[in-house]
Design a protein around this motif. Structure first.
Motif, PDB file in Angstrom:
ATOM      1  N   ARG A 419      54.459  17.152 139.585  1.00  0.00           N
ATOM      2  CA  ARG A 419      53.831  16.034 138.785  1.00  0.00           C
ATOM      3  C   ARG A 419      52.454  16.115 139.165  1.00  0.00           C
ATOM      4  O   ARG A 419      51.331  16.016 138.322  1.00  0.00           O
ATOM      5  CB  ARG A 419      54.349  14.632 139.049  1.00  0.00           C
ATOM      6  N   ASP A 420      52.092  16.170 140.443  1.00  0.00           N
ATOM      7  CA  ASP A 420      50.553  16.441 140.993  1.00  0.00           C
ATOM      8  C   ASP A 420      49.989  17.874 140.236  1.00  0.00           C
ATOM      9  O   ASP A 420      48.715  17.512 140.070  1.00  0.00           O
ATOM     10  CB  ASP A 420      50.480  16.462 142.532  1.00  0.00           C
ATOM     11  N   MET A 423      49.254  16.837 136.737  1.00  0.00           N
ATOM     12  CA  MET A 423      48.067  15.942 136.684  1.00  0.00           C
ATOM     13  C   MET A 423      46.540  16.469 136.919  1.00  0.00           C
ATOM     14  O   MET A 423      45.497  16.016 136.394  1.00  0.00           O
ATOM     15  CB  MET A 423      48.218  14.709 137.714  1.00  0.00           C
ATOM     16  N   GLN A 445      58.013   9.098 138.935  1.00  0.00           N
ATOM     17  CA  GLN A 445      56.656   8.712 139.064  1.00  0.00           C
ATOM     18  C   GLN A 445      55.461   8.637 138.105  1.00  0.00           C
ATOM     19  O   GLN A 445      54.331   9.077 138.446  1.00  0.00           O
ATOM     20  CB  GLN A 445      56.172   8.749 140.479  1.00  0.00           C
ATOM     21  N   GLU A 448      51.903   7.124 137.190  1.00  0.00           N
ATOM     22  CA  GLU A 448      50.806   7.673 137.893  1.00  0.00           C
ATOM     23  C   GLU A 448      49.716   8.283 136.942  1.00  0.00           C
ATOM     24  O   GLU A 448      48.704   8.232 136.887  1.00  0.00           O
ATOM     25  CB  GLU A 448      50.753   8.424 139.035  1.00  0.00           C
ATOM     26  N   ALA A 451      48.244   6.074 134.528  1.00  0.00           N
ATOM     27  CA  ALA A 451      46.989   5.367 134.989  1.00  0.00           C
ATOM     28  C   ALA A 451      45.885   6.383 135.034  1.00  0.00           C
ATOM     29  O   ALA A 451      44.770   5.971 134.637  1.00  0.00           O
ATOM     30  CB  ALA A 451      47.372   5.097 136.456  1.00  0.00           C
ATOM     31  N   GLN A 452      46.033   7.667 135.153  1.00  0.00           N
ATOM     32  CA  GLN A 452      45.051   8.665 134.951  1.00  0.00           C
ATOM     33  C   GLN A 452      44.527   8.706 133.650  1.00  0.00           C
ATOM     34  O   GLN A 452      43.374   8.855 133.451  1.00  0.00           O
ATOM     35  CB  GLN A 452      45.560   9.903 135.545  1.00  0.00           C
TER      36      GLN A 452
END
Length: 455
Positions: A419-420, A423, A445, A448, A451-452
């Protein structure tokens, strides 16, 4: 709380009261397992969880004003009363069952593989047009969450709409024993929790345990368009009420017109007449929720005008198909959870978005041995839709992107290991005005990402 004295709590839980004799008649003000939420005069339920043992917080909770404790540890002589039980989890279910009987109000139980929460919200929105209705909040739908929801009921409530979620055989039987629903609404039988339930027949068997404690005058409301639920023709002499898009059903819808992300206009037909309505959440599947709500409303004596008002006043929840008009994008926040059925439904709705339509997808959990094939099935489905980009993250979702790439329809399809990493890449991939669906199972998750996107 009606008839919830410490003596009655001990009796209902099959436990032993320990403490001052004069406190046995004390009626608790609330019951909770969260040490931070127990109010003055409340009962703290000490649960031994996988990570935290609630017994460690007993002294703190009593100091903050709790009246008593439900414990499965013998605390010896204490300056406060407590009820000693073999299992606090079992005891809390037994107490909830006792409490609900004291209130003697109708209970609507919501079950199914997909759409339980949105159907619960719709049903609550309809029934509250006539009654004071308590509903399940958040994900409080399991063997601890259901009792805690029941403990929120007070004398002013006239009905309860309770979501009931399971992942294994026997769970629904235990939930039904506590809730004893007067009305059962079942949304569908999909591919969820296959690790334990094996296949859709297993899921049907597990879900229909909800019928184990039905009274003879109960209502059963089922999605007749679901091939498995359509086989349920009689339950203890009760004929189910069916809803769907087939005109042979008791409740059915036609004249569907997509309003894009603003929802769907349709006509709903009922045994008492028909009416035109706008279902304010996008997607054909949301019309099913409206039909279920209409059936529940009619079962409890609402007029068609009240049912229409309830359907049109229903709103969205964070993480569950919530449309967010952010500064740079339109975001479809549907990342609370995911399975193949719900992911396909969300992808279909994405096609109604303006400008570029982007799907940000992650892994789906609890799909058993066929998890990769089920992810690939979603990828094949997505490839045939009118969307422009598919960005995936997670080891399982690689099957989504690989299958989608086999399509000849041009799309920007990419996979990221985590996921990171996804993102970090998104700012360069997205464009101003994109409509973006964000969907994955909860463990990924993905909130996140939502939200970004709003920054």
């Amino acid at each position: 709380m009606k008839n919830l004295s410490l003596a009655n709590i001990a009796s209902a839980a099959g436990g032993r009261y320990v403490g001052p004799a004069e406190m046995q008649s004390f009626e608790v003000t609330a019951i909770d397992s969260d040490s931070r939420k127990v109010p003055e005069g409340g009962l703290f339920v000490a649960i031994k969880g996988e990570r935290v043992d609630g017994h460690k917080f007993i002294a703190q909770v009593i100091e903050n004003g709790a009246a008593a404790v439900l414990s499965e540890v013998d605390l010896g002589e204490k300056p406060f009363p407590y009820v000693l039980v073999e299992s606090t989890l079992q005891a809390v279910k037994d107490i909830a069952e006792f409490y609900l009987k004291q209130l003697n109000i109708p209970v609507v139980g919501i079950a199914g593989s997909v759409g339980k929460t949105s159907t619960k919200e719709m049903t609550h929105s309809v029934l509250r047009q006539k009654f004071n209705v308590l509903k399940t909040e958040g994900n409080f739908n399991n063997e601890l969450g259901l009792p805690l929801t029941i403990f929120r009921l007070r004398d002013e409530h006239e009905m309860a709409v309770l979501e009931m979620g399971i992942s294994d055989f026997g769970e629904m039987h235990r939930l039904a024993k506590v809730a004893r629903p007067n009305t059962v609404i079942m949304t569908n039988i999909g591919c969820c929790h296959l690790e334990n339930l094996i296949d859709r027949d297993g899921i049907l068997k597990a879900k229909t345990e909800i019928f184990d404690f039905l009274e003879p005058d109960a209502h059963i409301i089922l999605n007749g368009d679901d091939d498995k639920l359509a086989t349920v023709t009689d339950v203890k002499g009760i004929k189910p009420v069916m809803f769907g898009f087939d005109s042979n059903h008791d409740f059915w819808a036609d004249n569907l017109k997509s309003l894009g992300l603003k929802g769907t206009a349709c006509r709903i037909h009922t045994p008492k007449g028909e009416f035109d309505v706008v279902v304010g959440m996008p997607g054909r599947h949301m019309v099913y929720n409206a039909l279920a709500g209409a059936a529940a409303g009619l079962a409890y004596g609402l007029s068609l005008e009240q049912i229409k008002a309830g359907i049109e006043s229903n709103g969205s929840l964070s993480g569950r198909f919530n449309i967010i008009d952010a500064e740079h994008y339109t975001i479809i926040d549907d990342c609370y959870n995911a399975n193949p059925v719900s992911m396909k439904a969300s992808l279909e709705v994405l096609q109604d978005g303006a400008n570029r339509r982007v799907a940000i997808l992650g892994d789906m959990g609890e799909l058993g041995d066929n998890e990769k094939a089920l992810h690939a099935e979603v990828g094949q489905f997505a490839a045939g839709l009118n969307i422009d980009a598919i960005y995936c993250a997670g080891p399982l979702s690689e099957a989504i992107s690989e299958e989608a790439k086999k399509s000849e329809t041009p799309k920007d399809i990419r996979h990221f290991a985590t996921r990171d990493e996804l993102m970090a890449a998104l700012p360069a991939l997205l464009k101003e005005g994109d409509t973006i669906l964000v969907k994955a199972s909860h463990f990924m998750q993905f909130p996140e990402i939502v939200a970004q996107l709003q920054k």
